[in-house]
Design a protein around this motif. Structure first.
Motif, PDB file in Angstrom:
ATOM      1  N   LEU A  41      65.141  61.191  33.000  1.00 50.88           N
ATOM      2  CA  LEU A  41      64.872  59.853  33.530  1.00 50.88           C
ATOM      3  C   LEU A  41      63.440  59.458  33.202  1.00 50.88           C
ATOM      4  O   LEU A  41      62.539  60.294  33.080  1.00 50.88           O
ATOM      5  CB  LEU A  41      65.113  59.815  35.041  1.00 50.88           C
ATOM      6  CG  LEU A  41      66.556  59.994  35.493  1.00 50.88           C
ATOM      7  CD1 LEU A  41      66.638  59.997  37.014  1.00 50.88           C
ATOM      8  CD2 LEU A  41      67.445  58.889  34.919  1.00 50.88           C
ATOM      9  N   GLU A  42      63.245  58.171  33.074  1.00 48.70           N
ATOM     10  CA  GLU A  42      61.984  57.605  32.606  1.00 48.70           C
ATOM     11  C   GLU A  42      60.745  58.130  33.346  1.00 48.70           C
ATOM     12  O   GLU A  42      59.755  58.499  32.728  1.00 48.70           O
ATOM     13  CB  GLU A  42      62.073  56.085  32.738  1.00 48.70           C
ATOM     14  CG  GLU A  42      60.996  55.318  32.078  1.00 48.70           C
ATOM     15  CD  GLU A  42      61.278  53.823  32.066  1.00 48.70           C
ATOM     16  OE1 GLU A  42      60.463  53.107  31.467  1.00 48.70           O
ATOM     17  OE2 GLU A  42      62.289  53.372  32.647  1.00 48.70           O
ATOM     18  N   GLY A  43      60.780  58.163  34.645  1.00 42.94           N
ATOM     19  CA  GLY A  43      59.618  58.588  35.419  1.00 42.94           C
ATOM     20  C   GLY A  43      59.278  60.051  35.225  1.00 42.94           C
ATOM     21  O   GLY A  43      58.112  60.425  35.091  1.00 42.94           O
ATOM     22  N   TYR A  44      60.303  60.898  35.209  1.00 47.65           N
ATOM     23  CA  TYR A  44      60.055  62.327  35.015  1.00 47.65           C
ATOM     24  C   TYR A  44      59.576  62.610  33.594  1.00 47.65           C
ATOM     25  O   TYR A  44      58.697  63.448  33.379  1.00 47.65           O
ATOM     26  CB  TYR A  44      61.313  63.139  35.336  1.00 47.65           C
ATOM     27  CG  TYR A  44      61.643  63.141  36.813  1.00 47.65           C
ATOM     28  CD1 TYR A  44      60.774  63.704  37.742  1.00 47.65           C
ATOM     29  CD2 TYR A  44      62.815  62.568  37.285  1.00 47.65           C
ATOM     30  CE1 TYR A  44      61.066  63.706  39.099  1.00 47.65           C
ATOM     31  CE2 TYR A  44      63.125  62.563  38.633  1.00 47.65           C
ATOM     32  CZ  TYR A  44      62.241  63.129  39.525  1.00 47.65           C
ATOM     33  OH  TYR A  44      62.537  63.123  40.872  1.00 47.65           O
ATOM     34  N   ALA A  45      60.154  61.926  32.632  1.00 51.73           N
ATOM     35  CA  ALA A  45      59.701  62.083  31.242  1.00 51.73           C
ATOM     36  C   ALA A  45      58.243  61.633  31.110  1.00 51.73           C
ATOM     37  O   ALA A  45      57.450  62.261  30.402  1.00 51.73           O
ATOM     38  CB  ALA A  45      60.604  61.288  30.304  1.00 51.73           C
ATOM     39  N   LEU A  46      57.898  60.566  31.803  1.00 55.70           N
ATOM     40  CA  LEU A  46      56.533  60.065  31.768  1.00 55.70           C
ATOM     41  C   LEU A  46      55.555  61.079  32.370  1.00 55.70           C
ATOM     42  O   LEU A  46      54.461  61.293  31.829  1.00 55.70           O
ATOM     43  CB  LEU A  46      56.439  58.730  32.510  1.00 55.70           C
ATOM     44  CG  LEU A  46      55.063  58.078  32.581  1.00 55.70           C
ATOM     45  CD1 LEU A  46      54.502  57.805  31.189  1.00 55.70           C
ATOM     46  CD2 LEU A  46      55.149  56.795  33.396  1.00 55.70           C
ATOM     47  N   LEU A  47      55.926  61.708  33.467  1.00 55.79           N
ATOM     48  CA  LEU A  47      55.062  62.725  34.064  1.00 55.79           C
ATOM     49  C   LEU A  47      54.802  63.868  33.082  1.00 55.79           C
ATOM     50  O   LEU A  47      53.659  64.322  32.937  1.00 55.79           O
ATOM     51  CB  LEU A  47      55.682  63.282  35.345  1.00 55.79           C
ATOM     52  CG  LEU A  47      55.581  62.399  36.574  1.00 55.79           C
ATOM     53  CD1 LEU A  47      56.404  62.979  37.716  1.00 55.79           C
ATOM     54  CD2 LEU A  47      54.137  62.220  36.991  1.00 55.79           C
ATOM     55  N   ARG A  48      55.839  64.312  32.398  1.00 55.81           N
ATOM     56  CA  ARG A  48      55.652  65.383  31.402  1.00 55.81           C
ATOM     57  C   ARG A  48      54.775  64.915  30.252  1.00 55.81           C
ATOM     58  O   ARG A  48      53.900  65.645  29.779  1.00 55.81           O
ATOM     59  CB  ARG A  48      57.011  65.869  30.875  1.00 55.81           C
ATOM     60  CG  ARG A  48      57.817  66.651  31.898  1.00 55.81           C
ATOM     61  CD  ARG A  48      59.044  67.296  31.273  1.00 55.81           C
ATOM     62  NE  ARG A  48      59.950  66.349  30.635  1.00 55.81           N
ATOM     63  CZ  ARG A  48      60.858  65.625  31.280  1.00 55.81           C
ATOM     64  NH1 ARG A  48      60.990  65.737  32.592  1.00 55.81           N
ATOM     65  NH2 ARG A  48      61.647  64.792  30.627  1.00 55.81           N
ATOM     66  N   GLN A  49      54.977  63.681  29.824  1.00 55.02           N
ATOM     67  CA  GLN A  49      54.179  63.128  28.729  1.00 55.02           C
ATOM     68  C   GLN A  49      52.707  63.037  29.118  1.00 55.02           C
ATOM     69  O   GLN A  49      51.831  63.382  28.317  1.00 55.02           O
ATOM     70  CB  GLN A  49      54.713  61.748  28.352  1.00 55.02           C
ATOM     71  CG  GLN A  49      53.943  61.094  27.227  1.00 55.02           C
ATOM     72  CD  GLN A  49      54.429  59.675  26.945  1.00 55.02           C
ATOM     73  OE1 GLN A  49      55.240  59.115  27.690  1.00 55.02           O
ATOM     74  NE2 GLN A  49      53.935  59.097  25.879  1.00 55.02           N
ATOM     75  N   CYS A  50      52.414  62.608  30.326  1.00 54.04           N
ATOM     76  CA  CYS A  50      51.029  62.499  30.786  1.00 54.04           C
ATOM     77  C   CYS A  50      50.357  63.865  30.848  1.00 54.04           C
ATOM     78  O   CYS A  50      49.199  64.013  30.458  1.00 54.04           O
ATOM     79  CB  CYS A  50      50.963  61.807  32.148  1.00 54.04           C
ATOM     80  SG  CYS A  50      51.413  60.064  32.078  1.00 54.04           S
ATOM     81  N   ALA A  51      51.081  64.857  31.325  1.00 54.33           N
ATOM     82  CA  ALA A  51      50.531  66.213  31.375  1.00 54.33           C
ATOM     83  C   ALA A  51      50.251  66.728  29.969  1.00 54.33           C
ATOM     84  O   ALA A  51      49.207  67.353  29.721  1.00 54.33           O
ATOM     85  CB  ALA A  51      51.486  67.141  32.107  1.00 54.33           C
ATOM     86  N   THR A  52      51.142  66.449  29.039  1.00 55.68           N
ATOM     87  CA  THR A  52      50.953  66.864  27.652  1.00 55.68           C
ATOM     88  C   THR A  52      49.756  66.154  27.037  1.00 55.68           C
ATOM     89  O   THR A  52      48.944  66.773  26.332  1.00 55.68           O
ATOM     90  CB  THR A  52      52.227  66.576  26.828  1.00 55.68           C
ATOM     91  OG1 THR A  52      53.306  67.313  27.406  1.00 55.68           O
ATOM     92  CG2 THR A  52      52.059  66.958  25.381  1.00 55.68           C
ATOM     93  N   GLU A  53      49.617  64.858  27.295  1.00 57.35           N
ATOM     94  CA  GLU A  53      48.465  64.098  26.776  1.00 57.35           C
ATOM     95  C   GLU A  53      47.159  64.651  27.323  1.00 57.35           C
ATOM     96  O   GLU A  53      46.199  64.818  26.574  1.00 57.35           O
ATOM     97  CB  GLU A  53      48.595  62.623  27.155  1.00 57.35           C
ATOM     98  CG  GLU A  53      49.658  61.874  26.395  1.00 57.35           C
ATOM     99  CD  GLU A  53      49.879  60.460  26.936  1.00 57.35           C
ATOM    100  OE1 GLU A  53      49.086  59.985  27.782  1.00 57.35           O
ATOM    101  OE2 GLU A  53      50.857  59.827  26.507  1.00 57.35           O
ATOM    102  N   ALA A  54      47.118  64.928  28.607  1.00 58.63           N
ATOM    103  CA  ALA A  54      45.900  65.457  29.220  1.00 58.63           C
ATOM    104  C   ALA A  54      45.550  66.825  28.632  1.00 58.63           C
ATOM    105  O   ALA A  54      44.377  67.111  28.372  1.00 58.63           O
ATOM    106  CB  ALA A  54      46.057  65.547  30.734  1.00 58.63           C
ATOM    107  N   GLN A  55      46.550  67.649  28.403  1.00 63.48           N
ATOM    108  CA  GLN A  55      46.318  68.969  27.804  1.00 63.48           C
ATOM    109  C   GLN A  55      45.809  68.819  26.378  1.00 63.48           C
ATOM    110  O   GLN A  55      44.912  69.555  25.948  1.00 63.48           O
ATOM    111  CB  GLN A  55      47.598  69.810  27.844  1.00 63.48           C
ATOM    112  CG  GLN A  55      47.405  71.229  27.356  1.00 63.48           C
ATOM    113  CD  GLN A  55      46.374  72.001  28.159  1.00 63.48           C
ATOM    114  OE1 GLN A  55      46.338  71.934  29.375  1.00 63.48           O
ATOM    115  NE2 GLN A  55      45.517  72.732  27.480  1.00 63.48           N
ATOM    116  N   ALA A  56      46.345  67.866  25.629  1.00 67.49           N
ATOM    117  CA  ALA A  56      45.904  67.638  24.252  1.00 67.49           C
ATOM    118  C   ALA A  56      44.444  67.186  24.215  1.00 67.49           C
ATOM    119  O   ALA A  56      43.679  67.609  23.344  1.00 67.49           O
ATOM    120  CB  ALA A  56      46.802  66.604  23.575  1.00 67.49           C
TER     121      ALA A  56
END
Length: 179
Positions: A41-56
């Motif tokens: 779902l959009e919100g959960y995918a977004l949370l994972r994406q934000c964590a990945t961006e911050a790690q990058a």
């Protein structure tokens, strides 16, 4: 010629890095446990994406000059300016990820309030669709200008020295060149 502002520049580096660290810590602490049906779902995918961006952002190599100033005030000035630029860009990226993650958390909390532990069914459709739309509207509002404004207004309210912070257009140009 030395301008006597290197102490202010060094303090600004510390302030920006502190903000960056706080944003990273906040994003790293986000925990979501969607079911298998909810995982994409959009919100959960977004949370994972934000964590990945911050790690990058965290793992990206330092982009500023690393030459030793050797006690030369002009070299120190150039190095501090370079560090301010690099750290301000990183903070900008993390602030954007933070704002997006915060919107996703509101979405998740709203979803949980609607479902109250139940599985989604047809009776939830309109309410769930409304929170999905709210998330999309919030995300559309998280523009580069908004991210820049949130950082600058917070810094200004705290009376921080902003004279050599990079302009939004500079940040955008550097980020575009890195892609």
């Amino acid at each position: 010629m030395a301008d006597g502002l290197n102490d202010a520049r060094a303090m600004r580096v510390a302030e920006i890095m502190s903000d960056f660290r706080n944003l990273q810590n906040y994003i790293a602490q986000i925990r979501a446990t969607p079911t298998a049906e909810e995982y994409y779902l959009e919100g959960y995918a977004l949370l994972r994406q934000c964590a990945t961006e911050a790690q990058a952002v965290l793992s990206a190599p330092f982009a500023a000059s690393t030459s030793s100033p050797d006690g030369n005030p002009e070299r120190e000035k150039a190095q501090l300016r370079s560090i301010i630029l690099d750290s301000a860009i990183r903070r900008f990226q993390c602030q954007r990820a933070y704002l997006r993650a915060h919107a996703a958390l509101r979405w998740m909390n709203s979803r949980n309030a609607i479902l109250r532990g139940q599985k989604a069914h047809a009776g939830h459709f309109q309410a769930l669709q409304a929170i999905d739309n709210t998330l999309r509207v919030e995300l559309a509002g998280i523009t580069d200008q908004h991210v820049d404004y949130t950082l600058r207004s917070q810094d200004a309210m705290q009376g921080k020295w902003l004279a050599e912070d990079p302009a939004l257009v500079t940040i955008q140009q550097i980020l575009a060149a890195r892609q």
